[in-house]
Write a protein that holds these residues in place. Structure first.
Motif, PDB file in Angstrom:
ATOM      1  N   VAL A 109       0.843  -1.179   0.000  1.00 39.34           N
ATOM      2  CA  VAL A 109       0.000   0.000   0.000  1.00 39.34           C
ATOM      3  C   VAL A 109       0.885   1.238   0.000  1.00 39.34           C
ATOM      4  CG1 VAL A 109      -1.737   1.305   1.277  1.00 39.34           C
ATOM      5  CG2 VAL A 109      -1.871  -1.191   1.186  1.00 39.34           C
TER       6      VAL A 109
ATOM      7  N   THR B  67      -6.867   0.718  -0.788  1.00 37.26           N
ATOM      8  CA  THR B  67      -7.182   1.262   0.524  1.00 37.26           C
ATOM      9  C   THR B  67      -8.272   2.322   0.369  1.00 37.26           C
ATOM     10  OG1 THR B  67      -6.278   2.351   2.503  1.00 37.26           O
ATOM     11  CG2 THR B  67      -5.322   2.974   0.386  1.00 37.26           C
TER      12      THR B  67
ATOM     13  N   GLY C 241      -5.379  -3.122   1.866  1.00 43.55           N
ATOM     14  CA  GLY C 241      -5.004  -2.377   3.056  1.00 43.55           C
ATOM     15  C   GLY C 241      -6.226  -1.976   3.849  1.00 43.55           C
TER      16      GLY C 241
END
Length: 374
Positions: free
Chosen positions: A203, A236, A260
């Motif tokens: 990430v 994410t 993430g």
């Protein structure tokens, strides 16, 4: 320039009504056995007519041939290899028809697999068709595929270099997609687009692309009825939004990815969509759910290794409701998570093929409320 021709063809001897014996039709008009045309063909032929090379400002538009209609006058510079919109209709043609579609808006029909490039250093004003002219956003790349191309059964790869990118929302199916050839969205380790991401992406890492959003889904597909693959990305979301959403009969294959921290679910499949995990992958952040299915959506993850780092917390690792199905058989979950392992309700099904009560990640049991865990 263009010309129009209309012809009849497809001659066939047809049955005709016989008034003296309706049960025995005539063969051809009046029983004469002659054929009749069954197809009216209308053809527009297009032709480029070259003018004479001349110094800038002194060019002369070539005359339109007899029987043809002039459509566009294009001014091409010496050595030029591409035609740009600004060069179309740079001079008026007296007999040009009213045509709402300009030359550069016509859909390009592919004759081979092709690539559209995206980079953090790119521009959405570029064409995205070469390594040196990448686009900036995934959304623009999808628009190029959906609005300007006819895939004609070939595959388009949206090649994405390292960096952080925003959301992609896609509705419908691009023209020419098939069940085996469609759109592949692939992450690369450099903007040279020579090496794909083949291990767990990080990430916001330096050597792979991350799709990061706030108050929005990361990637969302509705009604993508054809081959669709995503690989080589980290995901994410913040505040709200799911990482990956498939709905409306979309069939999505997820390759090497990392999930993430996510405000919603890592993967959502609903309204008849199918998400298939095709590679080992990783989880490095918490989410409400890791897998979430509803309304006949389905997620398949079989015989994969799911690497979990950082002990992320989940409201439920798996959530299945309204006839949604999760099939998770013979997987290896490396690492640990906290929270209930599953919640199944309203005829949701979680099939682990006898994986057992502690098969899924979590530190507390699961619950089946008018649903099934097996």
């Amino acid at each position: 320039q263009a010309t129009f021709a209309e012809t009849d063809g497809g001659a066939v001897v047809l049955p005709f009504y016989n008034p003296t014996n309706p049960s025995s039709p005539y063969s051809g008009p009046g029983g004469a056995g002659t054929s009749s045309n069954t197809l009216r063909m209308q053809r527009v032929s297009l032709q480029l007519k070259a003018g004479t090379a001349a110094a800038t400002g002194s060019q002369t538009t070539p005359a339109v041939d007899a029987g043809w209609t002039g459509l566009y006058m294009l001014t091409i510079n010496n050595g030029q290899t591409q035609i740009f919109q600004a060069q179309c209709n740079t001079a008026s043609l007296s007999n040009i028809p009213s045509i709402p579609v300009k030359l550069m808006q016509l859909r390009r029909r592919l004759t081979a697999n092709t690539t559209v490039y995206v980079a953090a250093t790119g521009s959405d004003s570029a064409d995205g068709m070469t390594v040196g002219t990448p686009l900036l956003t995934l959304q623009k790349a999808w628009a190029v595929v959906a609005n300007t191309l006819d895939l004609n059964g070939f595959t388009v790869t949206i090649a994405v270099g390292p960096g952080t990118f925003g959301a992609l929302t896609a509705n419908g199916t691009p023209v020419g997609v098939s069940a085996s050839n469609g759109v592949t969205i692939q992450g690369y380790t450099t903007n040279g687009f020579t090496t794909t991401v083949t291990s767990s992406p990080t990430v916001s890492g330096a050597n792979n692309p991350t799709i990061s959003t706030t108050n929005a889904n990361g990637v969302s597909f509705y009604g993508m009825n054809g081959a669709l693959t995503i690989s080589g990305f980290a995901f994410t979301t913040a505040t709200s939004g799911n990482c990956v959403v498939a709905s409306g009969s979309t069939q999505l294959s997820l390759g090497v990815v990392t999930f993430g921290a996510c405000a919603g679910a890592h993967i959502v499949a609903n309204t008849g969509a199918l998400v298939t995990m095709t590679s080992n992958y990783a989880i490095s952040g918490a989410a409400t759910y890791h897998w979430s299915v509803a309304q006949a959506g389905e997620i398949l993850c079989n015989s994969k290794t799911v690497t979990i780092t950082g002990t992320p917390a989940f409201t439920d690792f798996v959530f299945a409701t309204y006839c949604g199905i999760v099939e998770a058989i013979s997987n290896t979950f490396s690492g640990s998570a906290t929270g209930p392992r599953y919640l199944s309700s309203l005829n949701g099904v979680i099939n682990t093929s006898g994986g057992g009560a502690i098969y899924l990640p979590g530190n507390s049991g699961g619950t089946a409320i008018t649903g099934l865990y097996a």
